[in-house]
Design an enzyme around this catalytic site. Structure first.
Site, PDB file in Angstrom:
ATOM      1  N   ASP A   1       0.830  -1.210   0.000  1.00  0.00           N
ATOM      2  CA  ASP A   1       0.000   0.000   0.000  1.00  0.00           C
ATOM      3  C   ASP A   1       0.865   1.261   0.000  1.00  0.00           C
ATOM      4  O   ASP A   1       1.947   1.274   0.594  1.00  0.00           O
ATOM      5  CB  ASP A   1      -0.895  -0.035   1.253  1.00  0.00           C
TER       6      ASP A   1
ATOM      7  N   HIS B   1       2.990   3.512  -9.037  1.00  0.00           N
ATOM      8  CA  HIS B   1       2.828   2.065  -9.246  1.00  0.00           C
ATOM      9  C   HIS B   1       4.073   1.486  -9.935  1.00  0.00           C
ATOM     10  O   HIS B   1       4.494   0.379  -9.647  1.00  0.00           O
ATOM     11  CB  HIS B   1       1.577   1.774 -10.078  1.00  0.00           C
TER      12      HIS B   1
ATOM     13  N   LEU C   1      11.098 -20.540  -4.521  1.00  0.00           N
ATOM     14  CA  LEU C   1      10.022 -19.691  -3.992  1.00  0.00           C
ATOM     15  C   LEU C   1       8.738 -19.855  -4.820  1.00  0.00           C
ATOM     16  O   LEU C   1       8.798 -19.866  -6.049  1.00  0.00           O
ATOM     17  CB  LEU C   1      10.469 -18.220  -4.066  1.00  0.00           C
TER      18      LEU C   1
HETATM   19  C1  FPP Z   1      -1.782   0.262  -3.391  1.00  0.00           C
HETATM   20  O1  FPP Z   1      -1.365   1.598  -3.461  1.00  0.00           O
HETATM   21  C2  FPP Z   1      -1.215  -0.517  -4.481  1.00  0.00           C
HETATM   22  C3  FPP Z   1      -1.945  -1.094  -5.489  1.00  0.00           C
HETATM   23  C4  FPP Z   1      -3.399  -0.945  -5.591  1.00  0.00           C
HETATM   24  C5  FPP Z   1      -1.310  -1.855  -6.562  1.00  0.00           C
HETATM   25  C6  FPP Z   1      -0.053  -2.583  -6.253  1.00  0.00           C
HETATM   26  C7  FPP Z   1       0.671  -2.784  -7.526  1.00  0.00           C
HETATM   27  C8  FPP Z   1       2.015  -2.743  -7.701  1.00  0.00           C
HETATM   28  C9  FPP Z   1       2.963  -2.580  -6.578  1.00  0.00           C
HETATM   29  C10 FPP Z   1       2.633  -2.828  -9.052  1.00  0.00           C
HETATM   30  C11 FPP Z   1       2.433  -4.081  -9.833  1.00  0.00           C
HETATM   31  C12 FPP Z   1       2.479  -5.350  -9.089  1.00  0.00           C
HETATM   32  C13 FPP Z   1       2.973  -6.531  -9.564  1.00  0.00           C
HETATM   33  C14 FPP Z   1       2.844  -7.803  -8.769  1.00  0.00           C
HETATM   34  C15 FPP Z   1       3.652  -6.616 -10.841  1.00  0.00           C
HETATM   35  P1  FPP Z   1      -2.454   2.747  -3.586  1.00  0.00           P
HETATM   36  O2  FPP Z   1      -2.555   3.124  -5.016  1.00  0.00           O
HETATM   37  O3  FPP Z   1      -3.737   2.321  -2.975  1.00  0.00           O
HETATM   38  O4  FPP Z   1      -1.774   3.875  -2.753  1.00  0.00           O
HETATM   39  P2  FPP Z   1      -2.483   5.019  -1.902  1.00  0.00           P
HETATM   40  O5  FPP Z   1      -3.263   4.333  -0.819  1.00  0.00           O
HETATM   41  O6  FPP Z   1      -1.333   5.807  -1.389  1.00  0.00           O
HETATM   42  O7  FPP Z   1      -3.341   5.797  -2.867  1.00  0.00           O
END
Ligand code: FPP
Length: 247
Positions: A18, A35, A129
């Site tokens: 997150d 991201h 893994l």
């Molecule tokens: C939460 O941050 C994160 C996500 C919804 C997506 C996670 C994705 C990645 C780390 C990249 C791709 C992953 C893989 C496995 C290739 P948020 O956008 O909710 O952050 P915020 O709460 O600060 O808005």
């Protein structure tokens, strides 16, 4: 480079990654840039988990609720996952990583599903893994699908109601065959599970770290594993010390 003690490693670590959006905002960047940086951290943590000898690493990449985000952000997130599999699959395969994808597959875009299946098929026999990618995943949705499959079998006479045990339910979840997570880490300071592995988290140790996911790194992951090793897990029973006092 620090290395956690192998004998007390969690077998399965699950992570709610997150904070990409807040990280981007604090750096004056777009959410997509956040991201993208998050994906670099995914690479680093997968490598670390593999090096440290963690058995299973589950990453919450896209929830069944994330479709509610603006269309451009959804498109960019799906694009990143595709990019990750296209670019990294051969290296993950070479590193003996086995990939599993959990989440609802029905109605997934036709350019994405074959890629996820290819990743699973290519790495099926690897013994290092297991990287579990939670994509289009929501725990309640997963449990509802499991219940439908059990209800069907009861209705058709293949199962009796008495056959419904926690073990049977385990075997109908997307995570069938994967041990429950020993440790669930959530970054960014939020302290909730957000519909992630609710059934499987019954005895998981929870760890909430304040760093945003794009700032998370190998050393912080190692520190979390070391902290886990210090925790005492009782699974509803007594610790050795408590048992000694009671006897
Ligand atoms: C939460 O941050 C994160 C996500 C919804 C997506 C996670 C994705 C990645 C780390 C990249 C791709 C992953 C893989 C496995 C290739 P948020 O956008 O909710 O952050 P915020 O709460 O600060 O808005």
């Amino acid at each position: 480079m620090a290395h956690p003690e192998r004998s007390s490693l969690p077998k399965h670590v699950a992570i709610i990654m997150d904070g990409n959006g807040r990280w981007a905002q604090s750096h004056g960047m777009t959410r997509t840039a956040g991201h993208r940086k998050g994906m670099e951290v995914v690479r680093e943590i997968v490598r670390a988990a593999s090096d440290f000898g963690v058995g299973y690493l589950t990453l919450f990449a896209f929830s069944s609720e994330n479709w509610r985000r603006p269309e451009t952000e959804v498109r960019d997130l799906l694009g990143l996952l595709k990019l990750f599999i296209r670019r990294d699959l051969s290296e993950l395969h070479r590193d003996n990583v086995r990939i599993r994808v959990i989440g609802e597959r029905n109605n997934l875009r036709s350019d994405l599903l074959p890629l996820l299946i290819e990743a699973e098929e290519t790495t099926r026999n690897n013994t290092g893994l297991t990287l579990v990618i939670a994509f289009n995943y929501g725990s309640r949705d997963e449990m509802a699908r499991a219940m439908v499959s059990i209800a069907r079998d009861v209705a058709d006479g293949r199962l009796r109601c008495e056959d419904i045990t926690p073990g049977l339910i385990d075997s109908r979840l997307d995570t069938a065959g994967i041990p429950d997570p020993d440790l669930i880490i959530r970054t960014s300071g939020e302290e909730r599970l957000s519909n992630f592995l609710l059934w499987q988290a019954a005895y998981s140790e929870l760890m909430f770290v304040n760093d945003l996911w794009p700032d998370f790194n190998r050393a912080m992951f190692c520190a979390a594993l070391e902290k886990f090793a210090m925790r005492e897990r009782r699974f509803g029973g007594l610790s050795a010390a408590q048992a000694a006092v009671g006897s």
